[in-house]
Write an enzyme that holds these catalytic residues in place. Sequence first.
Site, short mmCIF file in Angstrom:
data_model
loop_
_atom_site.label_atom_id
_atom_site.label_comp_id
_atom_site.label_asym_id
_atom_site.label_seq_id
_atom_site.Cartn_x
_atom_site.Cartn_y
_atom_site.Cartn_z
N MET A 77 -4.05 -6.96 -7.32
CA MET A 77 -3.86 -8.18 -8.21
C MET A 77 -4.94 -9.22 -8.19
O MET A 77 -5.25 -10.36 -8.19
CB MET A 77 -2.74 -9.17 -6.78
CG MET A 77 -1.83 -8.51 -6.35
SD MET A 77 -0.35 -7.79 -7.97
CE MET A 77 -0.26 -8.47 -8.77
N ARG A 78 -5.62 -8.79 -8.65
CA ARG A 78 -7.09 -9.30 -9.33
C ARG A 78 -7.23 -8.12 -10.28
O ARG A 78 -7.07 -7.24 -11.19
CB ARG A 78 -8.45 -8.75 -8.37
CG ARG A 78 -8.40 -9.30 -6.91
CD ARG A 78 -7.69 -10.82 -7.10
NE ARG A 78 -9.01 -12.10 -7.54
CZ ARG A 78 -9.27 -12.37 -7.64
NH1 ARG A 78 -8.47 -13.74 -7.29
NH2 ARG A 78 -10.40 -13.15 -8.09
N ILE A 79 -7.56 -9.77 -11.84
CA ILE A 79 -8.73 -9.36 -12.46
C ILE A 79 -10.04 -8.83 -12.45
O ILE A 79 -10.57 -9.84 -11.92
CB ILE A 79 -8.04 -9.94 -13.83
CG1 ILE A 79 -7.05 -10.26 -14.46
CG2 ILE A 79 -9.28 -9.75 -15.15
CD1 ILE A 79 -6.13 -11.43 -15.44
N GLY A 84 0.49 -0.85 -0.36
CA GLY A 84 0.04 0.09 0.29
C GLY A 84 0.92 1.39 -0.06
O GLY A 84 0.13 2.00 0.51
N THR A 85 1.95 1.18 -0.28
CA THR A 85 3.04 2.37 -0.81
C THR A 85 2.05 3.51 -1.52
O THR A 85 2.19 4.65 -1.63
CB THR A 85 4.41 2.21 -1.08
OG1 THR A 85 4.47 1.30 -2.36
CG2 THR A 85 5.14 1.39 -0.40
N ASP A 125 -3.97 -3.85 -18.97
CA ASP A 125 -2.61 -2.86 -18.64
C ASP A 125 -3.23 -2.45 -19.98
O ASP A 125 -2.18 -1.24 -20.60
CB ASP A 125 -1.15 -3.28 -18.66
CG ASP A 125 -0.83 -4.32 -17.03
OD1 ASP A 125 -1.93 -3.40 -16.11
OD2 ASP A 125 -0.63 -4.75 -17.17
N HIS A 155 0.90 1.05 -13.09
CA HIS A 155 1.66 -0.24 -13.72
C HIS A 155 3.15 0.39 -13.51
O HIS A 155 3.38 1.02 -14.42
CB HIS A 155 1.44 -1.08 -15.44
CG HIS A 155 1.78 -1.80 -15.65
ND1 HIS A 155 1.35 -3.12 -15.08
CD2 HIS A 155 2.84 -2.26 -16.94
CE1 HIS A 155 2.53 -3.82 -15.81
NE2 HIS A 155 2.88 -3.40 -16.68
C1 GRF Z 1 3.37 -1.56 -7.75
O1 GRF Z 1 4.76 -0.91 -7.89
C2 GRF Z 1 2.90 -0.89 -8.98
O2 GRF Z 1 2.76 -0.37 -10.23
C3 GRF Z 1 2.17 -1.64 -9.24
O3 GRF Z 1 1.65 -2.83 -7.93
C4 GRF Z 1 2.37 -2.71 -6.72
C5 GRF Z 1 2.00 -1.72 -5.25
O4 GRF Z 1 3.18 -1.31 -4.89
N1 GRF Z 1 0.50 -2.61 -9.44
P1 GRF Z 1 2.36 -0.76 -2.80
O5 GRF Z 1 1.61 -1.48 -2.19
O6 GRF Z 1 1.34 0.72 -3.77
O7 GRF Z 1 3.09 -0.63 -2.62
#
Ligand code: GRF
Length: 203
Positions: free
Chosen positions: A93-95, A15-16, A148, A112
């Site tokens: 991480m889901r479509i 979640g950064t 994407d 992305h």
């Molecule tokens: C990021 O690198 C983003 O590009 C990808 O997943 C990562 C998520 O990182 N889709 P975070 O959970 O926001 O730290």
Amino acid sequence: MNNLLNIGVLVSGSGTNLQSIIDACSRGELPGRVACVISNKADAYALERAKKAGIPALHLDHRAYSGREAYDEALVAALREFGVELVVMAGFMRIITQVLLDAFPMAVMNIHPALLPSFPGLHAARQALEYGAKYAGCTVHFVDSGTDTGPIIVQAAVPILEGDTEETLSARIQKEEHRIYPEAVRLFAQGRLSVEGRVVHIG
Ligand code: GRF
């Protein structure tokens, strides 16, 4: 608190990017507020970040649903409950399916870690390194029914340096992600984005 865009953030991991949007909102840099954070993973650190910021944090386990559409119906119901107007996928991480896209037309964003249309899919930084590209980067785009492939809102490029590993390159890319994702959300919140075919105009 008037006229703030209600943002719903979908996460699966650390979640950064979520944090960069929360911080931009609290610094008053964009006219929006994170109304809820939803994770498909119970142990996503992103949920802790939301709780620390006083934001409703929900775990919706995709395994509890019969399929992608059923899961997306549950997502839509939760997002609507919090009055969400813009859905921000931040390491989710889901479509997703047409169910979510139809509920939020041209109002679902993703980030992305590549300069799309190069290197879509998983392990984008590794793909760029292995290909021998000299520049990598990140892309914020509206989500469409492909992976994407949606209209590009903002991009940032970073150099690929001699001796880079997937980790060092990913860190350089992430720094730019944390700059351009709040920027893209700000442009949306300010009503400055319009989409014509594949092209996003910034007014
Ligand atoms: C990021 O690198 C983003 O590009 C990808 O997943 C990562 C998520 O990182 N889709 P975070 O959970 O926001 O730290």
